[in-house]
Design an enzyme around this catalytic site. Structure first.
Site, PDB file in Angstrom:
ATOM      1  N   ASP A 120      -3.462   4.563  -0.477  1.00 44.94           N
ATOM      2  CA  ASP A 120      -4.138   3.283  -0.218  1.00 44.94           C
ATOM      3  C   ASP A 120      -4.489   3.159   1.258  1.00 44.94           C
ATOM      4  OD1 ASP A 120      -3.877   2.299  -2.871  1.00 44.94           O
ATOM      5  OD2 ASP A 120      -1.808   1.726  -2.449  1.00 44.94           O
TER       6      ASP A 120
ATOM      7  N   ALA B 260       0.830  -1.213   0.000  1.00 43.14           N
ATOM      8  CA  ALA B 260       0.000   0.000   0.000  1.00 43.14           C
ATOM      9  C   ALA B 260       0.862   1.259   0.000  1.00 43.14           C
ATOM     10  CB  ALA B 260      -0.899  -0.001   1.232  1.00 43.14           C
ATOM     11  N   ASP B 261       0.394   2.305  -0.702  1.00 51.78           N
ATOM     12  CA  ASP B 261       1.052   3.603  -0.551  1.00 51.78           C
ATOM     13  C   ASP B 261       0.188   4.455   0.388  1.00 51.78           C
ATOM     14  OD1 ASP B 261      -1.047   4.633  -2.045  1.00 51.78           O
ATOM     15  OD2 ASP B 261       0.114   4.794  -3.882  1.00 51.78           O
ATOM     16  N   SER B 262       0.582   5.728   0.572  1.00 51.85           N
ATOM     17  CA  SER B 262      -0.119   6.536   1.572  1.00 51.85           C
ATOM     18  C   SER B 262      -1.601   6.716   1.230  1.00 51.85           C
ATOM     19  CB  SER B 262       0.564   7.902   1.709  1.00 51.85           C
ATOM     20  OG  SER B 262       0.547   8.570   0.476  1.00 51.85           O
TER      21      SER B 262
END
Lengths: 78, 417
Positions: A39, A35-37
């Site tokens: 997500d 996940a990125d920020s």
């Protein structure tokens, strides 16, 4: 697995496009599940919708693993 | 510097006639209609209940599920058609200078589908703001160009172009300028539009723009027919890889055609109605010929905007006759929207591909659904009614016009070293 845990798992699988086996209690959203920020923000939002609660930002920042999400929700969902 | 020649070296398409350029072209040359009843939402209460939708299109057949979910459909089709074009152009990422490769992409509306759904959810809820962190990036028109660049690492000029239904053509022209004047060596360009949803169909219905021939969707898009009653919405995307001639030759690329020139003008007349004499359309075709350094008699085929609206079709043909005079009788004219419907901001891309394929194959795709001549149109013109015609196409021109009074035309010609 509690009802809350299985619902959390389902959301994570759906939103992050990961396999069920990867979604262990220790798994970190960013380090293990890709996940990125954005997500992560979306996950929190989906938990809020699913369980009809509001998670304050300062609390949300402490939820970084699958297990932490389940524990938080089990404590706060009525 | 000397202006550089610009050639087409890759094509990609997702259209109501098929999800590859080959399937699209096969449908076009065989006179297939892409229209059917709307499947994406319940249109039973709408004045228009049909459209030209993509067939068997599942973005997860092409994109990672997680990736696909972050994109509105117009970005999905942009990325997928661009992938096809880049693959087709056989670009070796290790051998090009990615700083000199750009993406310039057209869309008329942008990411309307997710946006509409989120608004509905919010305004029917209790007022708690629970918007997705991807709301904005699914909506904004530039995100298609951005997403293509991120996927392929292209770091050259990158932006979106919006001029309603002329968007893709304007994008192609901007791409051409960037290459011609040395700002980039290669640009992925084109356009995408996927807005067959309640507000868009309802909005076009309210302005009386759409055909309401619900008893026979497949013949509803009938440009130049006496009984035409509006356009049929289409959806999808078209992608072109444009490249400077030198760059293409250096890497041994196959060259489909040369992008000889283009131009853009405005009607400065009305937000939706065309200028009655087609003034802007006249100017844009003249200026495109001038830009290409070509004469009217060099053009063998015009893929007209021809949306099947009562006013627009007449105004465009007046403009064609004004620019091409007596020579107009020797050209082929066709509106492929009779088959694909109107792909709005993507129209200029898929229709440019139709022109390029006609040059390569020597076949002009037809204007299908012709039943009754319109006495307002000169019968000596060849509208390529109902069946494709074989002829050499040395060069072809594609017209697109957008609400707001935008006009854009491009001219492709056979590549001769």
């Amino acid at each position: 697995m509690s009802d809350i845990a299985s619902r959390v798992k389902k959301i994570i699988i759906d939103k992050l496009g990961v396999d069920e086996a990867e979604v262990t209690p220790e798994a970190s959203f960013t380090n293990d599940l890709g996940a990125d920020s954005l997500d992560t923000v979306e996950l929190i939002m989906e938990f809020e919708k699913e369980f009809n609660i509001s998670i304050p930002d300062e609390q949300a920042e402490t939820i970084t693993t699958v297990g932490q999400a389940v524990v938080y929700l089990e404590e706060h969902v009525k | 510097m000397q202006p550089r020649r610009v050639v087409v070296t890759g094509l990609g398409a997702l259209t109501p006639l098929g999800n590859t350029v080959a399937d699209y072209w096969h449908g076009l040359t065989n006179g297939v209609s892409g229209a059917d009843f709307i499947k994406q939402f319940d249109a039973s209460k709408f004045k228009t209940r049909f459209a030209c939708e993509l067939k068997n299109f599942d973005p997860t057949n092409y994109l990672d599920k997680k990736e696909a979910r972050k994109m509105d459909p117009f970005t999905q089709t942009a990325v997928i058609s661009a992938d096809q074009a880049i693959l087709d152009a056989k670009i070796d990422a290790t051998k090009i200078n990615a700083d000199r490769v750009g993406v310039i992409w057209g869309t008329g509306v942008g990411g309307m589908i997710n946006y509409s759904n989120e608004l509905k959810e919010f305004y029917t809820g209790d007022g708690t703001p629970r918007f997705s962190p991807f709301l904005i990036t699914r909506l904004i028109t530039d995100i298609a160009a951005g997403s293509i660049s991120i996927r392929h690492g292209f770091r050259g000029p990158n932006f979106s172009v919006a001029s309603a239904c002329a968007s893709a053509t304007n994008a192609i022209i901007e791409a051409m300028y960037n290459i011609r004047y040395g700002k980039a060596d290669m640009i992925v360009t084109g356009g995408s539009e996927n807005v067959i949803n309640e507000p868009c169909v309802g909005g076009f219905n309210a302005m009386k723009a759409l055909s309401e021939r619900n008893d026979d969707p497949k013949t509803a898009s009938r440009p130049f027919d006496l009984d035409r009653d509006g356009f049929v919405m289409g959806e999808g995307a078209g992608a072109l890889v444009l490249e400077s001639l030198d760059h293409a030759l250096e890497r041994g690329a196959k060259i489909y055609a040369e992008l000889a020139g283009g131009a853009a003008t405005a009607d400065a007349y009305h937000i939706t109605a065309p200028h009655p004499e087609g003034l802007g359309a006249r100017n844009v075709m003249s200026q495109a010929l001038l830009d290409a350094g070509m004469q009217a008699s060099d053009i063998d085929y015009i893929n007209v905007h021809g949306t099947s609206t009562p006013l627009g079709d007449i105004a465009e043909i007046k403009a064609v006759q004004h620019v091409f005079g007596e020579y107009a009788y020797q050209m082929n004219i066709s509106s492929t929207k009779s088959m694909t419907g109107h792909l709005l901001g993507a129209a200029g891309a898929v229709e440019s591909i139709a022109v390029i394929m006609s040059i390569i194959d020597g076949i002009v795709p037809p204007t299908i659904n012709h039943f009754t001549d319109d006495p307002a149109l000169d019968p000596r013109l060849n509208f390529t009614f109902n069946t494709a015609q074989h002829r050499e196409v040395r060069a072809g021109l594609s017209n697109t016009f957008g609400f707001g009074g935008h006009n854009a035309s491009v001219i492709f010609k056979k590549f001769v070293p």
